[in-house]
Design an enzyme around this catalytic site. Structure first.
Site, PDB file in Angstrom:
ATOM      1  N   GLU A 271       0.708  -1.264  -0.120  1.00 44.32           N
ATOM      2  CA  GLU A 271       0.273  -0.195  -0.222  1.00 44.32           C
ATOM      3  C   GLU A 271       0.753   1.175   0.013  1.00 44.32           C
ATOM      4  OE1 GLU A 271      -2.078  -2.056   3.220  1.00 44.32           O
ATOM      5  OE2 GLU A 271      -2.945  -2.714   2.229  1.00 44.32           O
TER       6      GLU A 271
ATOM      7  N   TYR B 166       8.090   1.431  -7.650  1.00 43.29           N
ATOM      8  CA  TYR B 166       7.238   0.881  -8.037  1.00 43.29           C
ATOM      9  C   TYR B 166       6.960   0.531  -9.564  1.00 43.29           C
ATOM     10  CZ  TYR B 166       6.660   1.605  -2.809  1.00 43.29           C
ATOM     11  OH  TYR B 166       7.340   1.312  -1.853  1.00 43.29           O
TER      12      TYR B 166
HETATM   13  C1  LIG Z   1      10.282   6.223  -2.325  1.00 46.75           C
HETATM   14  C2  LIG Z   1      11.760   6.376  -2.020  1.00 46.75           C
HETATM   15  C3  LIG Z   1      12.133   4.901  -1.177  1.00 46.75           C
HETATM   16  C4  LIG Z   1      12.713   5.940  -3.320  1.00 46.75           C
HETATM   17  O1  LIG Z   1      14.118   5.605  -2.757  1.00 46.75           O
HETATM   18  P1  LIG Z   1      15.369   6.349  -3.771  1.00 46.75           P
HETATM   19  O2  LIG Z   1      16.597   5.208  -3.567  1.00 46.75           O
HETATM   20  O3  LIG Z   1      15.355   7.880  -3.512  1.00 46.75           O
HETATM   21  O4  LIG Z   1      15.007   5.413  -5.261  1.00 46.75           O
HETATM   22  P2  LIG Z   1      15.977   5.343  -6.395  1.00 46.75           P
HETATM   23  O5  LIG Z   1      16.953   6.183  -6.628  1.00 46.75           O
HETATM   24  O6  LIG Z   1      16.390   3.790  -6.275  1.00 46.75           O
HETATM   25  O7  LIG Z   1      15.073   5.827  -7.569  1.00 46.75           O
HETATM   26  C5  LIG Z   1      14.469   4.836  -8.252  1.00 46.75           C
HETATM   27  C6  LIG Z   1      12.905   4.780  -9.146  1.00 46.75           C
HETATM   28  O8  LIG Z   1      12.159   5.696  -8.339  1.00 46.75           O
HETATM   29  C7  LIG Z   1      11.489   7.009  -8.933  1.00 46.75           C
HETATM   30  N1  LIG Z   1      12.047   7.895  -8.020  1.00 46.75           N
HETATM   31  C8  LIG Z   1      12.621   7.918  -6.887  1.00 46.75           C
HETATM   32  N2  LIG Z   1      12.371   9.347  -6.569  1.00 46.75           N
HETATM   33  C9  LIG Z   1      11.905  10.251  -7.078  1.00 46.75           C
HETATM   34  C10 LIG Z   1      11.090  11.173  -7.521  1.00 46.75           C
HETATM   35  N3  LIG Z   1      11.713  11.850  -6.396  1.00 46.75           N
HETATM   36  N4  LIG Z   1      10.148  11.640  -8.184  1.00 46.75           N
HETATM   37  C11 LIG Z   1      10.176  10.851  -9.142  1.00 46.75           C
HETATM   38  N5  LIG Z   1      10.394   9.715  -9.353  1.00 46.75           N
HETATM   39  C12 LIG Z   1      11.584   9.437  -7.827  1.00 46.75           C
HETATM   40  C13 LIG Z   1      12.437   6.587 -10.356  1.00 46.75           C
HETATM   41  O9  LIG Z   1      11.536   6.509 -11.160  1.00 46.75           O
HETATM   42  C14 LIG Z   1      13.512   6.608 -10.309  1.00 46.75           C
HETATM   43  O10 LIG Z   1      14.067   5.854 -11.201  1.00 46.75           O
HETATM   44  P3  LIG Z   1      15.315   7.105 -12.168  1.00 46.75           P
HETATM   45  O11 LIG Z   1      16.630   7.885 -11.002  1.00 46.75           O
HETATM   46  O12 LIG Z   1      16.132   6.438 -13.264  1.00 46.75           O
HETATM   47  O13 LIG Z   1      14.557   8.484 -12.570  1.00 46.75           O
HETATM   48  C15 LIG Z   1      12.454   6.973  -1.730  1.00 46.75           C
HETATM   49  O14 LIG Z   1      12.243   8.279  -1.786  1.00 46.75           O
HETATM   50  C16 LIG Z   1      11.771   7.435   0.087  1.00 46.75           C
HETATM   51  O15 LIG Z   1      12.296   6.693   1.387  1.00 46.75           O
HETATM   52  N6  LIG Z   1      11.002   8.252   0.517  1.00 46.75           N
HETATM   53  C17 LIG Z   1      10.079   7.940   2.145  1.00 46.75           C
HETATM   54  C18 LIG Z   1       9.623   7.233   2.437  1.00 46.75           C
HETATM   55  C19 LIG Z   1       8.656   6.499   1.358  1.00 46.75           C
HETATM   56  O16 LIG Z   1       8.217   6.984   1.384  1.00 46.75           O
HETATM   57  N7  LIG Z   1       8.546   4.967   0.818  1.00 46.75           N
HETATM   58  C20 LIG Z   1       7.680   4.468   0.964  1.00 46.75           C
HETATM   59  C21 LIG Z   1       6.699   4.178   1.915  1.00 46.75           C
HETATM   60  S1  LIG Z   1       4.599   3.135   0.612  1.00 46.75           S
END
Ligand SMILES: CC(C)(COP(=O)(O)OP(=O)(O)OC[C@H]1O[C@@H](n2cnc3c(N)ncnc32)[C@H](O)[C@@H]1OP(=O)(O)O)[C@@H](O)C(=O)NCCC(=O)NCCS
Length: 178
Positions: free
Chosen positions: A117, A129
């Protein structure tokens, strides 16, 4: 340091202080010590992390938790409860690598589908995702008590490749293969 060189392993009680600190930094309704301590005792709940190795300049210093994912394994299904990356290390591939490794372990265990979710407004997570093959399959209205936000229910149908039965080892030791 890069996401590719981070160390992947399963977390346990010893990692609790760092896990709780990262959880609080990332979520408005963080799990507390009691919830994680209980989770570590349950066979179905597992927490995996990516760690930055301690610097060679600081021998003996502990590795630093950069990202973690909490999952429920309920074969043939898996639920991803949360995944988070430390704020100053986002957009560097940690989230994608961690998710890929967790899905790899699940495939080896024969997990057939994964659910999660995600907040309706959490575009970063939804984009991650979707890029890994998840699709939105439903909405849970007013799911999050802090904001009343809807949850988007997402599902990944797993293919069966890599199903080699090595999951017990992976769950005990973590899995550094990709
Ligand atoms: C969601 C989260 C885990 C992503 O982790 P991350 O290490 O920044 O992600 P990655 O660098 O591996 O990015 C992978 C892809 O995700 C997408 N993405 C990640 N951050 C993004 C942003 N701020 N906006 C849009 N797309 C995004 C992109 O498609 C990205 O690929 P790209 O960099 O080649 O464009 C991180 O933002 C986070 O910890 N958020 C707070 C906690 C949270 O909300 N968790 C999810 C709960 S369901």
């Amino acid at each position: 340091m890069t996401a590719d060189s981070a160390i992947f392993r399963k977390l346990d009680d010893k990692d609790l202080p760092e896990l709780l600190a990262l959880e609080s930094a990332c979520f408005s309704c963080p799990w507390g010590e009691e919830q994680y301590s209980l989770a570590f005792k349950q066979n179905i709940c597992h927490v995996f992390g990516l760690f930055e190795p301690s610097s060679r300049l600081l021998p003996g210093a502990p590795d630093h938790l950069a990202a973690y994912a909490t999952i429920y394994l309920l074969p043939p299904e898996m639920e991803i409860l949360n995944i988070a990356v430390t704020p100053d290390m986002r957009r560097k591939g940690y989230g994608r690598r961690l998710l890929r490794l967790v899905l790899q372990i699940a495939r080896k265990m024969g997990i057939q589908r994964t659910f999660l979710e995600v907040r309706e407004n959490n575009i970063a997570a939804q984009t991650l995702y979707e890029s890994m093959g998840f699709e939105a399959v439903g909405v849970r209205p007013h799911y999050y008590p802090d904001t009343g936000e809807d949850a988007r229910l997402m599902r990944l149908e797993m293919d069966s490749e890599n199903g080699d039965g090595a999951a017990e080892h992976d769950l005990d030791q973590g899995d550094t293969t990709e």
